[in-house]
Design a protein around this motif. Structure first.
Motif, PDB file in Angstrom:
ATOM      1  N   THR A  68      22.519  -5.679 -24.525  1.00 57.54           N
ATOM      2  CA  THR A  68      23.015  -5.451 -25.875  1.00 57.54           C
ATOM      3  C   THR A  68      24.054  -4.343 -25.811  1.00 57.54           C
ATOM      4  O   THR A  68      23.818  -3.308 -25.182  1.00 57.54           O
ATOM      5  N   ALA A  69      25.186  -4.578 -26.440  1.00 50.59           N
ATOM      6  CA  ALA A  69      26.175  -3.528 -26.633  1.00 50.59           C
ATOM      7  C   ALA A  69      25.988  -3.012 -28.054  1.00 50.59           C
ATOM      8  O   ALA A  69      25.947  -3.803 -29.003  1.00 50.59           O
ATOM      9  N   ILE A  70      25.835  -1.724 -28.213  1.00 45.09           N
ATOM     10  CA  ILE A  70      25.715  -1.098 -29.535  1.00 45.09           C
ATOM     11  C   ILE A  70      26.963  -0.240 -29.689  1.00 45.09           C
ATOM     12  O   ILE A  70      27.077   0.822 -29.091  1.00 45.09           O
ATOM     13  N   LEU A  71      27.906  -0.746 -30.477  1.00 43.47           N
ATOM     14  CA  LEU A  71      29.219  -0.119 -30.601  1.00 43.47           C
ATOM     15  C   LEU A  71      29.462   0.352 -32.022  1.00 43.47           C
ATOM     16  O   LEU A  71      29.021  -0.274 -32.983  1.00 43.47           O
ATOM     17  N   VAL A 106      25.740   0.500 -23.793  1.00 45.10           N
ATOM     18  CA  VAL A 106      25.345  -0.816 -23.305  1.00 45.10           C
ATOM     19  C   VAL A 106      23.946  -0.657 -22.727  1.00 45.10           C
ATOM     20  O   VAL A 106      23.709   0.222 -21.897  1.00 45.10           O
ATOM     21  N   GLN A 107      23.029  -1.504 -23.200  1.00 47.01           N
ATOM     22  CA  GLN A 107      21.664  -1.499 -22.693  1.00 47.01           C
ATOM     23  C   GLN A 107      21.435  -2.793 -21.931  1.00 47.01           C
ATOM     24  O   GLN A 107      21.738  -3.870 -22.437  1.00 47.01           O
ATOM     25  N   LEU A 108      20.899  -2.681 -20.714  1.00 47.80           N
ATOM     26  CA  LEU A 108      20.665  -3.838 -19.864  1.00 47.80           C
ATOM     27  C   LEU A 108      19.198  -3.940 -19.488  1.00 47.80           C
ATOM     28  O   LEU A 108      18.519  -2.929 -19.316  1.00 47.80           O
ATOM     29  N   THR A 109      18.734  -5.191 -19.340  1.00 47.65           N
ATOM     30  CA  THR A 109      17.415  -5.459 -18.797  1.00 47.65           C
ATOM     31  C   THR A 109      17.606  -6.422 -17.639  1.00 47.65           C
ATOM     32  O   THR A 109      18.194  -7.494 -17.808  1.00 47.65           O
ATOM     33  N   GLY A 110      17.137  -6.011 -16.462  1.00 48.91           N
ATOM     34  CA  GLY A 110      17.301  -6.830 -15.273  1.00 48.91           C
ATOM     35  C   GLY A 110      16.236  -7.902 -15.167  1.00 48.91           C
ATOM     36  O   GLY A 110      15.263  -7.909 -15.935  1.00 48.91           O
ATOM     37  N   ALA A 114      13.367  -4.078 -15.377  1.00 53.17           N
ATOM     38  CA  ALA A 114      13.863  -2.692 -15.393  1.00 53.17           C
ATOM     39  C   ALA A 114      15.025  -2.581 -16.363  1.00 53.17           C
ATOM     40  O   ALA A 114      15.831  -3.506 -16.480  1.00 53.17           O
ATOM     41  N   THR A 115      15.114  -1.462 -17.053  1.00 54.10           N
ATOM     42  CA  THR A 115      16.168  -1.249 -18.035  1.00 54.10           C
ATOM     43  C   THR A 115      17.106  -0.138 -17.579  1.00 54.10           C
ATOM     44  O   THR A 115      16.722   0.743 -16.812  1.00 54.10           O
TER      45      THR A 115
END
Length: 121
Positions: A68-71, A106-110, A114-115
């Motif tokens: 998710t991009a939080i802009l 930018v939040q990532l989850t693999g 893992a985040t």
């Protein structure tokens, strides 16, 4: 004497931290640290692309990742879901144009759960 050394050290640390957090990437976007990764944020119109790189700046395949991009757009936060596209790119579309250099994260989850997150100023 001690005060001037402390001031100099603090200034050098601040300059190093600012330099290390955000640079320009190979796709023309801004690159930020995101845990054990680097993320390059490229925006154009409503399109948001995030390129995933390892610590050595080598592409990391995004298969199995989500994000998710939080802009900040017009002073308000806008959430843009990101899905794997091709190669090392995650992509999404915002409801409105986000501009060329929006602030946000930018939040990532693999694939392993893992985040990681990267911040863009």
């Amino acid at each position: 004497m001690i005060l001037s050394r402390v001031t100099l050290a603090a200034g050098l640390l601040a300059a190093t931290a600012a330099y290390a957090h955000e640079t320009t990437g190979q796709h023309g976007g801004r690159v930020a640290d995101a845990g054990k990764f680097h993320v390059e944020l490229v925006t154009k119109g409503e399109t948001v692309d995030v390129f995933l790189l390892d610590e050595g700046q080598k592409p990391v395949p995004t298969s199995g990742f989500k994000g998710t991009a939080i802009l900040v757009v017009g002073g308000k936060p806008t959430r843009v879901p990101l899905e794997p596209a091709d190669g090392n790119r995650l992509s999404g579309r915002a409801a409105v144009a986000v501009g060329e250099s929006p602030k946000g994260a930018v939040q990532l989850t693999g694939p392993d759960g893992a985040t990681a997150s990267g911040k863009f100023n």
